[in-house]
Design an enzyme around this catalytic site. Sequence first.
Site, PDB file in Angstrom:
ATOM      1  N   PRO A 160       0.814  -1.221   0.000  1.00 58.15           N
ATOM      2  CA  PRO A 160       0.000   0.000   0.000  1.00 58.15           C
ATOM      3  C   PRO A 160       0.846   1.268   0.000  1.00 58.15           C
ATOM      4  CG  PRO A 160      -0.867  -1.577   1.589  1.00 58.15           C
ATOM      5  CD  PRO A 160       0.465  -2.106   1.128  1.00 58.15           C
ATOM      6  N   TYR A 161       1.906   1.267   0.792  1.00 57.02           N
ATOM      7  CA  TYR A 161       2.781   2.451   0.850  1.00 57.02           C
ATOM      8  C   TYR A 161       3.471   2.663  -0.498  1.00 57.02           C
ATOM      9  CZ  TYR A 161       6.285   5.728   2.663  1.00 57.02           C
ATOM     10  OH  TYR A 161       7.085   6.840   2.888  1.00 57.02           O
ATOM     11  N   ILE A 162       3.982   1.590  -1.069  1.00 54.90           N
ATOM     12  CA  ILE A 162       4.691   1.683  -2.354  1.00 54.90           C
ATOM     13  C   ILE A 162       3.735   2.196  -3.440  1.00 54.90           C
ATOM     14  CG2 ILE A 162       5.801   0.302  -4.159  1.00 54.90           C
ATOM     15  CD1 ILE A 162       6.880  -1.442  -1.716  1.00 54.90           C
ATOM     16  N   SER A 164       1.043   3.955  -2.953  1.00 58.67           N
ATOM     17  CA  SER A 164       0.657   5.347  -2.653  1.00 58.67           C
ATOM     18  C   SER A 164       1.742   6.312  -3.101  1.00 58.67           C
ATOM     19  CB  SER A 164       0.357   5.513  -1.152  1.00 58.67           C
ATOM     20  OG  SER A 164       1.535   5.552  -0.370  1.00 58.67           O
ATOM     21  N   LYS A 165       2.985   5.953  -2.905  1.00 58.30           N
ATOM     22  CA  LYS A 165       4.067   6.879  -3.256  1.00 58.30           C
ATOM     23  C   LYS A 165       4.296   6.923  -4.770  1.00 58.30           C
ATOM     24  CE  LYS A 165       4.938   8.535   0.808  1.00 58.30           C
ATOM     25  NZ  LYS A 165       4.662   9.965   1.104  1.00 58.30           N
TER      26      LYS A 165
END
Length: 257
Positions: A160-162, A164-165
């Site tokens: 999710p973080y990857i 999102s960025k």
Amino acid sequence: MTGHGEGLLVGVSALITGASSGIGAAAARVFCREGARVTLVARREPELAALAAELTQAGYEAQYVVADVSRSGDAARAVAAAVEAYGGLDAAFNNAGVPALPGLLHLTEDEVYDRVMDVNVRGVWNCMRAELAAMVESGGGSIVNNSSTAGLVATVAGAPYIASKHAVIGLTKAAAKEYAPHRVRVNALATGATRSEMLVDWMAGDPAREAAMADKAMLKRLAETEEIAEAALWLCTERSSYITGTTLAVDGGRLAN
Ligand SMILES: NC(=O)c1ccc[n+]([C@@H]2O[C@H](COP(=O)([O-])OP(=O)(O)OC[C@H]3O[C@@H](n4cnc5c(N)ncnc54)[C@H](O)[C@@H]3O)[C@@H](O)[C@H]2O)c1
């Protein structure tokens, strides 16, 4: 948006999100040092109030707005406060973000995906919508979105973080293209591992984590928060006047390693 006098941002109205700690708080101090009039945005009032007081007592112009960037009304209210107090908005550092613990995608809860996308992507979307409206109105500006090395490559940060960025970089490019005719530049930072509250919390769980992260960078250490803030500052000044739509790696050589 041209600074005059001694600093690089003298008289510039600048909004910084996620200013209550880490990179955002460092950016508040660095932007003020260069003469900016800052609007500090985050959810935690005590930390924001203390930082704004520190800055105003040092003779700088600073105000704060308690806001959750994942809510469009909050983002609009923060930008309106900057316009109201300082006569417009010239620069913005969209830095607020949340991590996701590393973990296999199929074991990651929907709630984690929703929370990370809400803050990291919708937050940048909400802020840019309000900021761009103000900048178009006043004839230009500069926006810097804080992505991550995880916005360009897969790291250990979790899907999710990857995702999102990566999305932050997509939003950056789209806005840069659409708003170049309006004299607004939009860039992103591919920030590397930085000694902020976010990372210190995570590293506290296992001292080997810091060494492993430091080892990935050519410079063999983490970034200090000020080193990321200086890059954001530069992209907000006229010194970077021909740069838009780009992602600047501030990662100690991590991506080139
Ligand atoms: N520290 C690192 O190693 C690293 C690496 C790459 C990218 N980044 C990015 O840098 C940015 C800043 O992170 P940091 O490392 O300084 O961590 P941090 O946790 O110290 O700061 C994050 C800030 O965002 C604020 N915030 C979180 N959710 C918010 C919301 N919904 N509305 C308003 N404010 C909110 C927090 O209050 C805090 O002020 C984040 O976008 C992060 O993803 C950090």
